[in-house]
Design an enzyme around this catalytic site. Structure first.
Site, PDB file in Angstrom:
ATOM      1  N   HIS A  62      67.614  58.651  72.149  1.00  0.00           N
ATOM      2  CA  HIS A  62      66.556  59.058  73.082  1.00  0.00           C
ATOM      3  C   HIS A  62      67.007  60.181  74.017  1.00  0.00           C
ATOM      4  CE1 HIS A  62      64.729  54.907  72.188  1.00  0.00           C
ATOM      5  NE2 HIS A  62      64.080  55.822  71.516  1.00  0.00           N
ATOM      6  N   GLU A 106      50.873  58.577  68.973  1.00  0.00           N
ATOM      7  CA  GLU A 106      51.494  57.544  68.137  1.00  0.00           C
ATOM      8  C   GLU A 106      50.414  57.002  67.212  1.00  0.00           C
ATOM      9  OE1 GLU A 106      54.642  55.719  67.686  1.00  0.00           O
ATOM     10  OE2 GLU A 106      53.270  54.936  66.145  1.00  0.00           O
ATOM     11  N   GLY A 138      49.419  62.163  64.115  1.00  0.00           N
ATOM     12  CA  GLY A 138      50.001  63.368  64.713  1.00  0.00           C
ATOM     13  C   GLY A 138      49.571  64.641  63.999  1.00  0.00           C
ATOM     14  N   ASP A 157      59.435  62.451  67.027  1.00  0.00           N
ATOM     15  CA  ASP A 157      60.235  61.221  67.053  1.00  0.00           C
ATOM     16  C   ASP A 157      59.676  60.297  65.977  1.00  0.00           C
ATOM     17  OD1 ASP A 157      61.693  59.000  67.623  1.00  0.00           O
ATOM     18  OD2 ASP A 157      60.758  58.595  69.566  1.00  0.00           O
ATOM     19  N   SER A 158      60.030  60.605  64.733  1.00  0.00           N
ATOM     20  CA  SER A 158      59.403  59.922  63.597  1.00  0.00           C
ATOM     21  C   SER A 158      60.311  58.883  62.975  1.00  0.00           C
ATOM     22  CB  SER A 158      59.055  60.957  62.523  1.00  0.00           C
ATOM     23  OG  SER A 158      60.253  61.435  61.936  1.00  0.00           O
TER      24      SER A 158
END
Lengths: 281, 281
Positions: A62, A106, A138, A157-158
């Site tokens: 992260h 998301e 997305g 962020d997949s």
């Protein structure tokens, strides 16, 4: 009692983690969602059998996906995150002093709900007044907003490039993201392991080189991810992503209590071992 | 047919590797020695159930333990390697243009024999005319030679700190090694995972700080080692280990066909994530 979670990271290699409890299990409209409590790593989120993060090491991924692109940018005010319904990248992005608004798109609203319930320290940023959570695909979202060119940074962020995230690794999507960025915008995506996913990284790297003035790859060392060595691909229209932007001169990074990222790590994460450089030639 | 090798890296975490064949198995006087052929990583040497290396990634560990200390030293002519009977670190040390003689002290002669038979590309250096292989206990050997202060570099290529290698992680041994070095000598040892072995690294770091003018830690990313993030502790009497010594100015590193190490990686391998720096405070 001994109970173990197994992840097959390739057909011929895997890891096993001893679990204490299964805290949650469901099939959402998009994927299988499981939350385990583990002896070694604390709580762990697993989507379609693949580990997303554990409490003990989530900070690495992260921090590195959130902070490297943002601190390369002069004043990243408006951010788009695709995926990342757990909120971990949001939490890190909010540490940048310029951030005014984050759209999180998301596809699976259940990931947001489950994260809020079981990972409050990761999901904390989801409730910030600067954050808007949008339950949408997305790819479709970007197509709708791309003409606006409104974002300073777009972060992908997949999950792995199978199932719901497959389209997030394709040229059309990368081009769409580029159009949604301002003239000095910056793009970053998680792009899997240089040890196990050479071809994927090579293909993405070619596309990002076509699209951006300043393309690059950086890495982080993430236990429980395949091989422990993880890549991110970054494309920047203007700023050198290898450097922290001058606008942060005098900024006190130690006040952020970061556990992985530092200005020195920012720069060194772009220095790749020869075998990784070879992939991207 | 499906056959798997399991390594329990901690009590609650492990990896599994699919094997094609068991090429060799024996109990030597010191340990269990197994050679597997694996689908993912090629051949793999396992001592007392712990993976030493695989054909596919051995270059990372061997380059980083061999080359970082040697290229920090002005003219490392005489080298001592404790452990490392496979020959991998020797192969890398011989790439340094100053090396004239290497003593390899391996407690278990069977590791040397098995490596020559099953890993010829790693063991190749064992036959070099500059290399002397001594089947002995490293601790006893050092006690005998320490008064001579004859070595430019001493490298500890040990197994984990249990079983035959336990004494190689103790203060007495580190002090003995210091005495066996010349006045500008350099010492380096593999010191396990910062993620799983914090206390060990902290203890060793304190000792090395007591003994050497220029102590430090550096890292490499090694798939199949616990957590993928691996530490080395280095102590130098004179030279800054973070820098390649000026005596290599103009040296053509690309001629060595290195797959991990480069002058840039040398420097960046000392730049540690905050949580690792915290261990060594």
């Amino acid at each position: 009692m001994e109970a173990w979670f197994f992840e097959n990271q390739t057909g011929n290699f895997g890891i096993k983690i001893r679990i204490e409890k299964i805290l949650h299990h469901e099939y959402s409209n998009f994927q299988e969602i499981t939350v385990y409590d583990t002896f070694e790593f604390g709580r762990m989120l697993v989507l379609d059998q693949a580990i997303m993060f554990t409490d003990k090491n989530e900070f690495i991924y992260h921090e590195m996906l959130g902070l490297v692109p943002l601190f390369s940018h002069k004043n990243p005010e408006r951010i788009l995150i695709i995926g990342g319904g757990d909120g971990g990248v949001i939490r890190e992005c909010l540490k940048n002093p310029f951030v005014e608004h984050i759209d999180l798109v998301e596809i699976d609203k259940r990931v947001v709900d489950v994260s809020k319930e079981f990972f409050p320290e990761i999901a904390c940023g989801l409730k910030d007044r600067r954050v808007e959570v949008i339950a949408d695909d997305g790819i479709e979202f970007l197509k709708r907003v791309e003409s606006s060119g409104r974002y300073d940074a777009i972060l992908i962020d997949s999950t792995d490039p199978v199932g719901p995230a497959e389209g997030l690794f394709k040229r059309d999507f990368y081009e769409s993201a580029e159009r949604a960025l301002k003239d000095d915008g910056i793009f970053a995506a998680q792009t899997e392991s240089p040890f196990f996913n050479k071809n994927l990284i090579r293909d993405i790297n070619k596309i990002i080189k076509d699209i951006y003035e300043k393309p690059s790859i950086y890495y982080a060392m993430i236990p429980v991810y395949p091989s422990g060595l993880w890549s991110f691909t970054i494309g920047s229209k203007k700023y050198q992503p290898q450097n922290i932007n001058e606008s942060y001169k005098g900024f006190d990074f130690t006040s952020l209590s970061l556990k992985y990222y530092s200005p020195e790590i920012h720069a060194s994460s772009f220095i790749l071992p020869n075998f990784v450089k070879e992939i991207c030639k």
